[in-house]
Design a protein around this motif. Structure first.
Motif, short mmCIF file in Angstrom:
data_model
loop_
_atom_site.label_atom_id
_atom_site.label_comp_id
_atom_site.label_asym_id
_atom_site.label_seq_id
_atom_site.Cartn_x
_atom_site.Cartn_y
_atom_site.Cartn_z
N GLU A 15 0.81 -1.22 0.00
CA GLU A 15 0.00 0.00 0.00
C GLU A 15 0.84 1.27 0.00
OE1 GLU A 15 -2.82 -0.21 3.23
OE2 GLU A 15 -3.71 -2.05 2.47
N ILE A 16 1.96 1.24 0.70
CA ILE A 16 2.79 2.44 0.83
C ILE A 16 3.87 2.49 -0.24
CG2 ILE A 16 4.34 3.72 2.37
CD1 ILE A 16 2.70 2.50 4.72
N GLY A 17 4.38 1.32 -0.65
CA GLY A 17 5.40 1.27 -1.70
C GLY A 17 6.82 1.21 -1.17
N TYR A 18 7.09 0.26 -0.29
CA TYR A 18 8.46 0.07 0.21
C TYR A 18 8.71 -1.42 0.39
CZ TYR A 18 6.62 -0.73 4.94
OH TYR A 18 5.95 -1.22 6.03
N SER A 19 9.95 -1.77 0.70
CA SER A 19 10.33 -3.16 0.93
C SER A 19 10.67 -3.35 2.39
CB SER A 19 11.56 -3.53 0.09
OG SER A 19 11.24 -3.44 -1.28
N ARG A 20 10.44 -4.54 2.91
CA ARG A 20 10.86 -4.86 4.28
C ARG A 20 12.36 -4.76 4.38
NH1 ARG A 20 9.29 -3.51 8.13
NH2 ARG A 20 7.27 -4.07 7.33
N ALA A 21 13.05 -5.25 3.34
CA ALA A 21 14.51 -5.18 3.32
C ALA A 21 15.00 -5.04 1.89
CB ALA A 21 15.12 -6.42 3.97
N VAL A 22 16.19 -4.48 1.75
CA VAL A 22 16.86 -4.37 0.46
C VAL A 22 18.27 -4.90 0.65
CG1 VAL A 22 17.73 -2.81 -1.32
CG2 VAL A 22 15.49 -2.38 -0.27
N VAL A 23 18.66 -5.82 -0.24
CA VAL A 23 20.02 -6.34 -0.26
C VAL A 23 20.72 -5.69 -1.44
CG1 VAL A 23 21.48 -8.39 -0.41
CG2 VAL A 23 19.20 -8.55 0.63
N ASP A 24 21.87 -5.09 -1.17
CA ASP A 24 22.67 -4.47 -2.23
C ASP A 24 24.13 -4.71 -1.87
OD1 ASP A 24 23.74 -3.01 -4.30
OD2 ASP A 24 22.48 -1.26 -3.96
N GLY A 25 24.82 -5.48 -2.70
CA GLY A 25 26.19 -5.85 -2.37
C GLY A 25 26.18 -6.75 -1.15
N ASP A 26 27.03 -6.41 -0.18
CA ASP A 26 27.08 -7.25 1.02
C ASP A 26 26.33 -6.64 2.20
OD1 ASP A 26 28.85 -5.19 1.57
OD2 ASP A 26 30.42 -6.50 2.36
N LEU A 27 25.50 -5.62 1.91
CA LEU A 27 24.72 -4.99 2.98
C LEU A 27 23.23 -5.29 2.83
CD1 LEU A 27 26.41 -1.48 3.21
CD2 LEU A 27 26.68 -3.43 4.76
N VAL A 28 22.57 -5.37 3.99
CA VAL A 28 21.12 -5.58 4.05
C VAL A 28 20.55 -4.47 4.91
CG1 VAL A 28 19.25 -7.16 4.67
CG2 VAL A 28 21.50 -8.08 4.03
N TRP A 29 19.65 -3.69 4.34
CA TRP A 29 18.96 -2.64 5.06
C TRP A 29 17.54 -3.12 5.34
CZ3 TRP A 29 22.27 -1.47 1.03
CH2 TRP A 29 23.32 -0.60 1.34
N ALA A 59 14.40 -10.75 11.89
CA ALA A 59 15.17 -11.97 11.69
C ALA A 59 14.69 -12.73 10.45
CB ALA A 59 15.09 -12.86 12.94
N ALA A 60 13.39 -12.74 10.22
CA ALA A 60 12.86 -13.42 9.03
C ALA A 60 13.34 -12.75 7.75
CB ALA A 60 11.33 -13.45 9.08
N ALA A 61 13.34 -11.42 7.73
CA ALA A 61 13.82 -10.69 6.55
C ALA A 61 15.32 -10.93 6.35
CB ALA A 61 13.53 -9.20 6.69
N LEU A 62 16.08 -10.89 7.44
CA LEU A 62 17.52 -11.14 7.34
C LEU A 62 17.79 -12.56 6.85
CD1 LEU A 62 18.81 -9.36 10.57
CD2 LEU A 62 19.19 -8.64 8.20
N ALA A 63 17.04 -13.54 7.33
CA ALA A 63 17.23 -14.93 6.90
C ALA A 63 16.99 -15.06 5.40
CB ALA A 63 16.30 -15.86 7.68
N GLU A 64 15.96 -14.39 4.91
CA GLU A 64 15.69 -14.44 3.47
C GLU A 64 16.83 -13.82 2.68
OE1 GLU A 64 12.26 -13.18 0.26
OE2 GLU A 64 11.70 -13.40 2.36
N ALA A 65 17.51 -12.86 3.29
CA ALA A 65 18.64 -12.20 2.64
C ALA A 65 19.93 -13.02 2.76
CB ALA A 65 18.86 -10.82 3.26
N GLY A 66 19.95 -14.01 3.66
CA GLY A 66 21.15 -14.81 3.88
C GLY A 66 21.96 -14.36 5.07
N ALA A 67 21.33 -13.61 5.98
CA ALA A 67 22.00 -13.09 7.16
C ALA A 67 21.19 -13.44 8.41
CB ALA A 67 22.18 -11.57 7.04
N SER A 68 21.68 -13.00 9.55
CA SER A 68 20.97 -13.21 10.81
C SER A 68 21.14 -11.98 11.70
CB SER A 68 21.51 -14.45 11.53
OG SER A 68 22.77 -14.17 12.12
N LEU A 69 20.48 -12.01 12.83
CA LEU A 69 20.64 -10.90 13.78
C LEU A 69 22.08 -10.76 14.26
CD1 LEU A 69 17.35 -11.36 15.83
CD2 LEU A 69 17.92 -9.43 14.33
N ASP A 70 22.85 -11.83 14.21
CA ASP A 70 24.26 -11.76 14.58
C ASP A 70 25.09 -10.95 13.60
OD1 ASP A 70 23.65 -13.32 16.78
OD2 ASP A 70 24.43 -15.18 15.88
N ASP A 71 24.53 -10.67 12.42
CA ASP A 71 25.23 -9.90 11.39
C ASP A 71 24.87 -8.41 11.40
OD1 ASP A 71 26.55 -12.21 10.19
OD2 ASP A 71 24.53 -12.79 9.53
#
Length: 127
Positions: A15-29, A59-71
């Motif tokens: 509805e608003i037009g954004y993503s839960r997370a964006v992966v670009d290079g080795d960073l996840v926002w 944590a779910a978004a990070l997992a989908e990106a290949g990361a975890s809260l430890d990252d």
């Protein structure tokens, strides 16, 4: 690596037009995330429960990106009520105690009065 968008399935993202997370290079926002249970579209009244759910959502978004809260390398907390912050400390330590990211807290209003905490993180993908 190409830019990759991650959705939690929340209706707000569409509805608003954004993503839960964006992966670009080795960073996840990861976008500011509240304590909504997106499967049920409900939110607990208790700020501690909301903080815990927000971390599960992150944590779910990070997992989908290949990361975890430890990252996680950076975290931003937004809490409308000052008195709500300290009760969340044990939840924060449980989820981020290993990563020990940089951290900022802002006291500001959120989208609805039901939302009592919002958490945004940046993580680096593990090598």
């Amino acid at each position: 690596m190409t830019r990759r968008l991650i959705s939690s399935g929340s209706r707000f993202e569409e509805e608003i037009g954004y993503s839960r997370a964006v992966v670009d290079g080795d960073l996840v926002w990861v976008s500011g995330t509240t304590g909504y249970d997106y499967a049920r579209m409900t939110i607990a009244e208790d700020v501690v429960a909301q903080a815990d759910q927000a971390f599960r959502n992150i944590a779910a978004a990070l997992a989908e990106a290949g990361a975890s809260l430890d990252d996680v390398v950076r975290v931003l907390f937004i809490v409308p009520r000052r008195e709500d912050w300290e009760p969340c400390w044990p939840v924060v330590k449980r989820h981020l105690g290993k990563a020990r990211p940089t951290s900022t807290l802002i006291h500001a209003g959120l989208q609805t009065d039901a939302m009592r905490i919002e958490i945004e993180v940046t993580a680096r993908l593990p090598k």
